[in-house]
Design an enzyme around this catalytic site. Structure first.
Site, PDB file in Angstrom:
ATOM      1  N   ASP A  72       0.880  -1.156   0.000  1.00 35.59           N
ATOM      2  CA  ASP A  72       0.000   0.000   0.000  1.00 35.59           C
ATOM      3  C   ASP A  72       0.921   1.210   0.000  1.00 35.59           C
ATOM      4  O   ASP A  72       2.109   1.103   0.339  1.00 35.59           O
ATOM      5  CB  ASP A  72      -0.877  -0.033   1.253  1.00 35.59           C
ATOM      6  CG  ASP A  72      -1.604   1.271   1.480  1.00 35.59           C
ATOM      7  OD1 ASP A  72      -2.276   1.740   0.549  1.00 35.59           O
ATOM      8  OD2 ASP A  72      -1.476   1.832   2.583  1.00 35.59           O
ATOM      9  N   ASP A  87       0.030   5.108   0.980  1.00 35.70           N
ATOM     10  CA  ASP A  87      -0.096   6.096   2.046  1.00 35.70           C
ATOM     11  C   ASP A  87       0.025   5.442   3.416  1.00 35.70           C
ATOM     12  O   ASP A  87      -0.644   4.442   3.714  1.00 35.70           O
ATOM     13  CB  ASP A  87      -1.442   6.806   1.943  1.00 35.70           C
ATOM     14  CG  ASP A  87      -1.544   7.647   0.671  1.00 35.70           C
ATOM     15  OD1 ASP A  87      -0.626   7.580  -0.160  1.00 35.70           O
ATOM     16  OD2 ASP A  87      -2.548   8.363   0.507  1.00 35.70           O
ATOM     17  N   ARG A 132     -13.900  12.963  -0.766  1.00 33.11           N
ATOM     18  CA  ARG A 132     -12.665  13.706  -0.477  1.00 33.11           C
ATOM     19  C   ARG A 132     -12.125  14.394  -1.717  1.00 33.11           C
ATOM     20  O   ARG A 132     -11.639  15.536  -1.651  1.00 33.11           O
ATOM     21  CB  ARG A 132     -11.628  12.747   0.105  1.00 33.11           C
ATOM     22  CG  ARG A 132     -11.941  12.324   1.548  1.00 33.11           C
ATOM     23  CD  ARG A 132     -10.960  11.278   2.038  1.00 33.11           C
ATOM     24  NE  ARG A 132     -11.165   9.981   1.375  1.00 33.11           N
ATOM     25  CZ  ARG A 132     -10.308   8.973   1.409  1.00 33.11           C
ATOM     26  NH1 ARG A 132      -9.169   9.115   2.052  1.00 33.11           N
ATOM     27  NH2 ARG A 132     -10.591   7.841   0.798  1.00 33.11           N
ATOM     28  N   SER A 143      -2.305   1.692  -4.744  1.00 33.67           N
ATOM     29  CA  SER A 143      -2.693   2.797  -3.875  1.00 33.67           C
ATOM     30  C   SER A 143      -4.100   3.293  -4.167  1.00 33.67           C
ATOM     31  O   SER A 143      -4.534   3.379  -5.320  1.00 33.67           O
ATOM     32  CB  SER A 143      -1.707   3.960  -4.057  1.00 33.67           C
ATOM     33  OG  SER A 143      -2.109   5.090  -3.313  1.00 33.67           O
ATOM     34  N   GLY A 144      -4.784   3.647  -3.078  1.00 26.35           N
ATOM     35  CA  GLY A 144      -6.055   4.351  -3.209  1.00 26.35           C
ATOM     36  C   GLY A 144      -5.821   5.826  -3.459  1.00 26.35           C
ATOM     37  O   GLY A 144      -6.763   6.608  -3.547  1.00 26.35           O
ATOM     38  N   LYS A 196      -7.555  -3.856  -5.091  1.00 33.14           N
ATOM     39  CA  LYS A 196      -6.184  -4.105  -4.630  1.00 33.14           C
ATOM     40  C   LYS A 196      -5.851  -5.594  -4.679  1.00 33.14           C
ATOM     41  O   LYS A 196      -4.767  -5.993  -5.115  1.00 33.14           O
ATOM     42  CB  LYS A 196      -5.997  -3.564  -3.211  1.00 33.14           C
ATOM     43  CG  LYS A 196      -5.883  -2.050  -3.138  1.00 33.14           C
ATOM     44  CD  LYS A 196      -5.430  -1.603  -1.764  1.00 33.14           C
ATOM     45  CE  LYS A 196      -5.093  -0.120  -1.734  1.00 33.14           C
ATOM     46  NZ  LYS A 196      -4.468   0.291  -0.464  1.00 33.14           N
ATOM     47  N   ASN A 210      -8.894  -0.888   3.848  1.00 32.83           N
ATOM     48  CA  ASN A 210      -8.881  -0.991   2.398  1.00 32.83           C
ATOM     49  C   ASN A 210      -7.892  -2.048   1.897  1.00 32.83           C
ATOM     50  O   ASN A 210      -7.926  -2.440   0.734  1.00 32.83           O
ATOM     51  CB  ASN A 210      -8.526   0.380   1.799  1.00 32.83           C
ATOM     52  CG  ASN A 210      -8.868   0.477   0.331  1.00 32.83           C
ATOM     53  OD1 ASN A 210      -9.865  -0.063  -0.114  1.00 32.83           O
ATOM     54  ND2 ASN A 210      -8.034   1.170  -0.424  1.00 32.83           N
TER      55      ASN A 210
END
Length: 438
Positions: free
Chosen positions: A200, A202, A245, A288-289, A333, A359
């Site tokens: 991942d 972040d 967001r 990554s999200g 993912k 996530n």
């Protein structure tokens, strides 16, 4: 062959007329000790069945399981004592009345990571293992930087699938209680077969949350951070929270993306971890999200093999507050991890996934080894291992790669460096009552 050779559990046979024995030597290490030891054995027609030698902080331990002529025991012992005394070694010779079974292979590896690790910690871990019928076969140090790491090879009484569930839960509870990280994994070829790692981004590969860094430029960082936190805990649907967001970024100049990309800070140990695994033939990926526009340069710099992330929509040099295409969510993912494995010609048990939030649950659950990195409770519950110190190097230690091996390789290509760590307050050992937790 003598009668000791007919035991069906024994794969090594003694020559006729020989009796099994264990010979041990210990003392200060120095050149020539092993050569002198075997020279004496050779002069007495000794058969070697098994040998183990180790050196620890200048102290040598050498043990040999052998076959020897019983009527030569006294002269052999005397010869060994005289010879080894010249090297400062002590010798013991013990006859066996039967051939022991071959040394059993450890079923699991337990890695203990902490800053510091104390005798009390190991006492508690050892007692927990014993409570579940697990035997500690060997212990070795694998790290002295940026924290202390120990690897315990253990034999579990019931190694069948599901047989160690109770022990795993007890070790997880102990981790929370005593404050050191404890990871357990099956030993053997499967542990060494991993060849793909997927991170991942972040708060895992990098220290911050990219969307919050972008939101700061819009003056809406606190608002976005609150939504991020709820999503990471699993309280909100990720795609819904992402769109909410991103909408807060509407109107931002696209140049902000470059500013944020330049300000990204890698998690301590990230470069070392990726560099080391790439040397070993691993492929490395990030899913990554966050946003591909922010990650592209970083992925190229780290020489990652695969990169997947969301795409921010830009019109007339401004962010529209929308993302383009399929959202990289929890399910995506895991799908990408499978795609990477297939493209690499690997099975899923050869993959490692590292993440920190809800996530990442599907991705870690799909991987051969799922590691929760300073993670939210929802992810820790499903992860195979959980680390709670801010160093990505811990991933290497969980895989059984020692700091000594890492540093040796770094010295070889000129990348070796150790960043000074902040001094910590001294930690006193917990007092353990006599006879407890032995």
């Amino acid at each position: 062959m003598n009668e000791n050779a007919v035991d069906p559990d024994i794969t090594v046979a003694l020559e006729d007329g020989l009796t099994p024995a264990v010979i041990t030597v210990h003392g200060s290490d120095r050149p020539g000790v092993s050569a002198a030891f075997f020279r004496v054995l050779a002069s007495h027609r000794v058969q070697i069945l098994d040998v183990e030698q180790s050196q620890f902080r200048g102290r040598l331990n050498l043990a040999a399981f052998v076959g020897l002529e019983a009527d030569r025991l006294e002269v052999l012992s005397e010869g060994l004592e005289i010879t080894m005394q010249a090297y400062g070694q002590e010798v013991t010779v013990e006859l066996k009345d039967h051939l022991d079974q071959n040394r059993p292979l450890s079923t699991h590896a337990v890695v203990v990571l902490g800053d510091p690790v104390t005798a009390s910690h190991i006492s508690r871990i050892g007692q927990t293992l014993a409570d579940y019928g697990a035997n500690i076969d060997t212990i070795r140090g694998i790290a002295d930087y940026p924290l202390t790491g120990l690897e315990l090879k253990i034999t579990v009484a019931n190694p069948r699938p599901g047989g160690g569930v109770g022990m795993r839960k007890a070790l997880a509870a102990l981790t929370r209680e005593i404050g050191v990280d404890i990871a357990i994994e099956r030993a053997g070829l499967l542990r060494r077969s991993k060849r793909l790692i997927c991170f991942d981004c972040d708060s895992t590969l990098i220290t911050g949350e990219v969307i919050e860094m972008l939101a700061a430029h819009a003056g809406r960082e606190a608002e976005v951070a609150e939504v991020t936190e709820r999503a990471m805990r699993g309280e909100l649907d990720f795609e819904e929270s992402l769109r909410e967001r991103v909408a807060a970024l509407k109107g931002l100049d696209a140049s902000v993306i470059d500013e944020v990309a330049k300000s990204i800070e890698l998690t301590p140990g990230a470069r070392t971890t990726i560099r080391t695994l790439k040397r070993m033939g691993y492929r490395a990926a990030v899913v990554s999200g966050g946003f591909i526009q922010v990650l592209e340069d970083l992925a190229e710099e780290l020489e990652l093999d695969y990169v997947r992330a969301n795409t921010l929509e830009i019109e007339d040099g401004k962010l529209t507050g929308r993302v383009i295409g399929k959202v990289v969510d929890r399910a995506a993912k895991a799908e990408f991890l499978k795609e990477f494995a297939e493209d690499s010609g690997l099975h899923m048990h050869q993959t490692v996934a590292v993440g920190d939030g809800a996530n990442d649950i599907d991705m870690l659950s799909s991987a051969g080894l799922g590691i929760a990195f300073n993670a939210k409770p929802a992810l820790k519950e499903v992860a195979d291992a959980s680390v709670n110190h801010p160093f990505l190097d811990e991933v290497l230690y969980i895989l059984g790669i020692s700091r000594e091996e890492i540093d040796e390789a770094d010295r070889g290509d000129g990348t070796y460096r150790r960043v000074p760590l902040p001094e910590r307050e001294p930690v006193l050992e917990d007092t353990v009552p006599s006879g407890e937790n032995n």
